[in-house]
Write an enzyme that holds these catalytic residues in place. Structure first.
Site, PDB file in Angstrom:
ATOM      1  N   HIS A 313    -102.743 -29.707 -33.192  1.00 53.76           N
ATOM      2  CA  HIS A 313    -103.686 -28.918 -32.392  1.00 53.76           C
ATOM      3  C   HIS A 313    -104.386 -27.929 -33.298  1.00 53.76           C
ATOM      4  CE1 HIS A 313    -105.288 -26.312 -29.259  1.00 53.76           C
ATOM      5  NE2 HIS A 313    -105.135 -27.344 -28.468  1.00 53.76           N
ATOM      6  N   ASP A 370    -101.396 -33.702 -24.420  1.00 52.99           N
ATOM      7  CA  ASP A 370    -101.678 -35.105 -24.104  1.00 52.99           C
ATOM      8  C   ASP A 370    -100.500 -36.030 -24.402  1.00 52.99           C
ATOM      9  OD1 ASP A 370    -104.332 -34.746 -23.219  1.00 52.99           O
ATOM     10  OD2 ASP A 370    -104.982 -34.492 -25.283  1.00 52.99           O
TER      11      ASP A 370
HETATM   12  N1  CMC Z   1    -101.328 -37.331 -37.223  1.00 54.73           N
HETATM   13  C1  CMC Z   1    -101.238 -37.286 -38.568  1.00 54.73           C
HETATM   14  N2  CMC Z   1    -101.745 -36.286 -39.327  1.00 54.73           N
HETATM   15  C2  CMC Z   1    -102.376 -35.291 -38.674  1.00 54.73           C
HETATM   16  C3  CMC Z   1    -102.499 -35.272 -37.272  1.00 54.73           C
HETATM   17  C4  CMC Z   1    -101.938 -36.343 -36.541  1.00 54.73           C
HETATM   18  N3  CMC Z   1    -102.029 -36.377 -35.215  1.00 54.73           N
HETATM   19  N4  CMC Z   1    -103.173 -34.169 -36.899  1.00 54.73           N
HETATM   20  C5  CMC Z   1    -103.478 -33.506 -38.027  1.00 54.73           C
HETATM   21  N5  CMC Z   1    -102.981 -34.184 -39.096  1.00 54.73           N
HETATM   22  C6  CMC Z   1    -103.039 -33.756 -40.502  1.00 54.73           C
HETATM   23  C7  CMC Z   1    -104.416 -33.962 -41.094  1.00 54.73           C
HETATM   24  O1  CMC Z   1    -104.525 -35.244 -41.684  1.00 54.73           O
HETATM   25  C8  CMC Z   1    -104.491 -32.835 -42.092  1.00 54.73           C
HETATM   26  O2  CMC Z   1    -103.711 -33.212 -43.215  1.00 54.73           O
HETATM   27  P1  CMC Z   1    -104.112 -32.723 -44.717  1.00 54.73           P
HETATM   28  O3  CMC Z   1    -103.977 -31.223 -44.683  1.00 54.73           O
HETATM   29  O4  CMC Z   1    -103.166 -33.391 -45.602  1.00 54.73           O
HETATM   30  O5  CMC Z   1    -105.538 -33.167 -44.915  1.00 54.73           O
HETATM   31  C9  CMC Z   1    -103.742 -31.694 -41.405  1.00 54.73           C
HETATM   32  O6  CMC Z   1    -102.820 -32.343 -40.527  1.00 54.73           O
HETATM   33  C10 CMC Z   1    -104.661 -30.747 -40.597  1.00 54.73           C
HETATM   34  O7  CMC Z   1    -105.396 -31.553 -39.689  1.00 54.73           O
HETATM   35  P2  CMC Z   1    -106.911 -31.281 -39.281  1.00 54.73           P
HETATM   36  O8  CMC Z   1    -107.528 -32.567 -38.867  1.00 54.73           O
HETATM   37  O9  CMC Z   1    -107.593 -30.503 -40.363  1.00 54.73           O
HETATM   38  O10 CMC Z   1    -106.699 -30.320 -38.044  1.00 54.73           O
HETATM   39  P3  CMC Z   1    -107.760 -29.966 -36.930  1.00 54.73           P
HETATM   40  O11 CMC Z   1    -107.401 -28.648 -36.408  1.00 54.73           O
HETATM   41  O12 CMC Z   1    -109.149 -30.152 -37.449  1.00 54.73           O
HETATM   42  O13 CMC Z   1    -107.529 -31.120 -35.825  1.00 54.73           O
HETATM   43  C11 CMC Z   1    -106.668 -32.308 -33.972  1.00 54.73           C
HETATM   44  C12 CMC Z   1    -106.790 -30.936 -34.671  1.00 54.73           C
HETATM   45  C13 CMC Z   1    -106.040 -32.101 -32.595  1.00 54.73           C
HETATM   46  C14 CMC Z   1    -108.052 -32.934 -33.793  1.00 54.73           C
HETATM   47  C15 CMC Z   1    -105.752 -33.230 -34.833  1.00 54.73           C
HETATM   48  O14 CMC Z   1    -104.457 -32.681 -34.933  1.00 54.73           O
HETATM   49  C16 CMC Z   1    -105.679 -34.652 -34.271  1.00 54.73           C
HETATM   50  O15 CMC Z   1    -106.535 -35.489 -34.603  1.00 54.73           O
HETATM   51  N6  CMC Z   1    -104.668 -34.972 -33.402  1.00 54.73           N
HETATM   52  C17 CMC Z   1    -104.587 -36.267 -32.776  1.00 54.73           C
HETATM   53  C18 CMC Z   1    -105.513 -36.310 -31.551  1.00 54.73           C
HETATM   54  C19 CMC Z   1    -104.992 -35.484 -30.401  1.00 54.73           C
HETATM   55  O16 CMC Z   1    -103.831 -35.560 -30.021  1.00 54.73           O
HETATM   56  N7  CMC Z   1    -105.893 -34.715 -29.775  1.00 54.73           N
HETATM   57  C20 CMC Z   1    -105.574 -33.863 -28.612  1.00 54.73           C
HETATM   58  C21 CMC Z   1    -105.653 -32.421 -28.942  1.00 54.73           C
HETATM   59  S1  CMC Z   1    -104.926 -31.324 -27.719  1.00 54.73           S
HETATM   60  C22 CMC Z   1    -105.754 -31.569 -26.242  1.00 54.73           C
HETATM   61  C23 CMC Z   1    -107.233 -31.477 -26.290  1.00 54.73           C
HETATM   62  O17 CMC Z   1    -107.856 -30.787 -27.090  1.00 54.73           O
HETATM   63  O18 CMC Z   1    -107.823 -32.117 -25.421  1.00 54.73           O
END
Ligand code: CMC
Length: 431
Positions: A313, A370
Site C-alpha cells: 500500500h 483487497d
Molecule cells: N508484490 C511484490 N512487490 C511489491 C508489491 C507487491 N504487491 N507491492 C510493492 N512491491 C515492491 C515494489 O516492486 C518495490 O520494490 P523495489 O523497492 O525493489 O523497487 C517496492 O515494493 C515499493 O513498491 P512501489 O510500487 O514503489 O509502491 P507504491 O506505493 O508505488 O505502490 C501499490 C503501492 C499498492 C500500487 C503496490 O504495492 C501494488 O502494486 N500492490 C499490488 C496491487 C494492490 O493490491 N493494489 C490495492 C491497493 S489497496 C486498495 C486500493 O487502493 O484500492
C-alpha cells in the site's frame, strides 16, 4: 477537530542558491505537518517534482484520517473498527458527507431523500438493456453514471447551490445501488428489478440484484457482511479515485462526470481492481496445486512483472486496519454460512509466507483491504467480475463527501499540476 494554521512565525526555511525562502507550515489536527509551497515558483522560479504524488498533500480535508505507520484509520473522529462493528452503511455515508453521525430524524430524512431519487428512468434502463451481456461491471457503472446526467439536466451547470449539491448527493447515492444491481442483471441476462423506496438501502440493493434467483433471500449474516464491507470501503482520503473525482470536479464538471472519473480510476488493478485480481490469482494458485511459495518467488523476481495482488500500500507501512477487520469477518461469515473455501486457507498460507520473507518485511508490504474482501464477496454469491463494482458502491459516499467539501471551500482552485519539460528545444536562430 479541524485544520489549523500555526502562527505566522512557524515556517520552514528553504535555502535555494544562497537565498533563504520562508515556507509557511500547515499543521493538521493529528499533528501532521506540511510546507505550503503555493508561492514557491512565484518567489524563486522553482517548482516541486513529485511523481506519483508520494509527498504531496493536494488539499486540506476534515473527512478521513489515516496513519500508515501506526495502522490507524478514522472517519471524522470515529475509529473504523467501531464503525464497522456498530454502524450501518447509510449512517456512515451521512457521517462522511455531513460531518456527524445522524440522529434518528436526520437518518430518516436522509433515507427519504435517497428514496425519492431511487426510480430508474426508462432512458437509463434502455441503455442498460442495450449493453452486451459480457460488459465489465465497471464499464456499465461508468457509462451509466455519466448517462445519469440526462436525468438531472438542472445539475449540469457551472455553479451548484447548496440545495443542488444535496440533490446530487441524494440522486447519486440512490442511483448507484440501482446501477450496481443492474451490472449483475446485465451480466446474467436478467430483467431489471425496480427499487423499493421503502426498503433499507442494503436490502434494496440486494433485492434488485438477486430477485428471482436462487440467492434471493437475504440472511442477517449476509446483510451484516455487506454493511461491513461497504463501510470499510467508504472513504480513504486522497487515493487515486478520490483524487480523480476532486481533479475532474475542480474544473466544475458536473457531479456525474466527476463521480464517473472516480469509477474509472478505481477500475485499475493497482487500485480497486485488485480485489478481482486477488481472487483470480488465488484461483490460479489453486489450479496450480496450491503451491503459494512459487508465487511469492515470482513476486520477488524483478524480471517478472507479477506482483502479489492484495499486498502493499502506498500509505500503510505497518498493517492495513481494514484488512485485519476483513480477515476476521471472512472467518466469521464463512463459518456462519457453513462454507469451506480452499482459497481462504491458501490466502492465509500465502500471507504467512510473505510476512516472514525478508523481501516483504524490508519493503513493509502487508495484506491490504483487497486481499480478503473477494473471498467474502464470493461467499455472498457476488461474481468475481463484480468485486470492483461493489468497492465503487462502498466508496461512493467518500467521493461525494470529498467532492462536496472541495466545492464548499472558498479557496478552491482548478487542479493543474506543472511539469519539468525534458523534450527538444526550438531550433536556435543560428541553426
Ligand atoms: N508484490 C511484490 N512487490 C511489491 C508489491 C507487491 N504487491 N507491492 C510493492 N512491491 C515492491 C515494489 O516492486 C518495490 O520494490 P523495489 O523497492 O525493489 O523497487 C517496492 O515494493 C515499493 O513498491 P512501489 O510500487 O514503489 O509502491 P507504491 O506505493 O508505488 O505502490 C501499490 C503501492 C499498492 C500500487 C503496490 O504495492 C501494488 O502494486 N500492490 C499490488 C496491487 C494492490 O493490491 N493494489 C490495492 C491497493 S489497496 C486498495 C486500493 O487502493 O484500492
Amino acid at each position: 477537530m479541524g485544520i489549523r494554521k500555526l502562527q505566522t512565525n512557524t515556517s520552514g526555511i528553504l535555502d535555494i542558491e544562497g537565498h533563504q525562502i520562508e515556507l509557511p507550515v500547515i499543521e493538521g489536527s493529528e499533528g501532521e505537518k506540511g510546507l505550503d509551497i503555493g508561492r514557491l515558483r512565484a518567489n524563486t522560479g522553482y517548482v516541486c517534482v513529485d511523481p506519483g504524488f508520494v509527498n504531496t498533500a493536494s488539499c486540506l480535508s476534515q473527512i478521513t484520517y489515516l496513519d500508515g505507520e501506526k495502522g490507524v484509520l478514522h472517519y471524522r473522529g470515529h475509529p473504523i473498527e467501531d464503525l464497522a462493528e456498530n454502524a450501518n452503511f447509510l449512517e456512515v455515508s451521512f457521517l462522511l458527507i455531513y460531518g456527524e453521525m445522524p440522529n434518528p430524524t436526520e437518518l430518516k430524512q436522509f433515507q427519504n431523500d435517497i428514496a425519492q431519487n431511487s426510480k430508474t428512468t426508462q432512458f437509463i434502463s434502455s441503455i442498460g438493456k442495450a449493453l452486451p451481456k459480457d460488459t465489465h461491471p465497471m464499464g456499465i457503472l461508468s457509462s451509466l453514471m455519466v448517462a445519469l446526467s440526462a436525468d438531472k439536466p438542472e445539475l449540469v451547470k457551472q455553479d451548484l447551490s447548496a440545495d443542488e449539491r444535496n440533490l446530487a448527493v441524494h440522486h447519486i447515492m440512490a442511483q448507484i445501488k440501482n446501477l450496481t444491481a443492474m451490472c449483475y442483471r446485465v451480466n446474467k441476462g436478467l430483467d431489471f428489478v425496480p427499487s423499493d423506496p421503502g426498503a433499507d438501502y442494503v436490502e434494496d440493493f440486494y433485492t434488485m440484484t438477486f430477485k428471482g434467483t436462487e440467492h434471493e433471500s437475504l440472511s442477517p449474516v449476509v446483510k451484516d457482511a455487506l454493511n461491513t464491507l461497504l463501510i470499510l470501503h467508504a472513504d480513504h482520503e486522497q487515493n487515486c479515485s478520490t483524487s480523480s473525482v476532486r481533479l475532474v470536479g475542480s474544473s466544475k464538471a458536473n457531479p456525474y462526470a466527476s463521480i464517473a472519473s472516480g469509477i474509472n480510476a478505481l477500475w485499475g488493478p493497482l487500485h480497486g481492481g485488485a480485489n478481482q485480481a486477488v481472487i483470480e490469482m488465488l484461483e490460479q494458485m489453486h489450479a496450480d496445486g496450491g503451491g503459494y511459495k512459487k508465487f511469492v518467488e515470482k513476486a520477488k523476481d524483478k524480471n517478472d512483472p507479477f506482483r502479489l495482488m492484495g499486498f502493499g500500500h502506498r500509505v500503510y507501512k505497518n498493517f492495513d486496519p481494514r484488512a485485519q477487520i476483513i480477515k476476521k469477518a471472512c472467518d466469521k461469515v464463512l463459518n456462519q454460512l457453513g462454507i469451506t473455501d480452499p482459497l481462504l486457507d491458501l490466502a492465509k498460507g500465502l500471507e504467512k509466507e510473505a510476512l516472514s520473507d525478508p523481501y516483504f518485511i524490508e519493503r513493509k508490504l502487508y495484506p491490504n483491504v483487497d486481499f480478503y474482501s473477494g473471498i467474502i464477496y464470493k461467499a455472498l454469491n457476488i461474481p468475481n467480475q463484480m468485486f470492483t463494482a461493489m468497492f465503487a458502491l462502498g466508496r461512493l459516499p467518500g467521493w461525494l463527501a470529498q467532492w462536496k467539501e472541495m466545492l464548499e471551500d472558498p479557496k478552491m482552485k482548478i487542479g493543474r499540476p506543472r511539469q519539468i519539460y525534458q523534450g527538444k528545444s526550438l531550433p536556435s536562430e543560428e541553426e
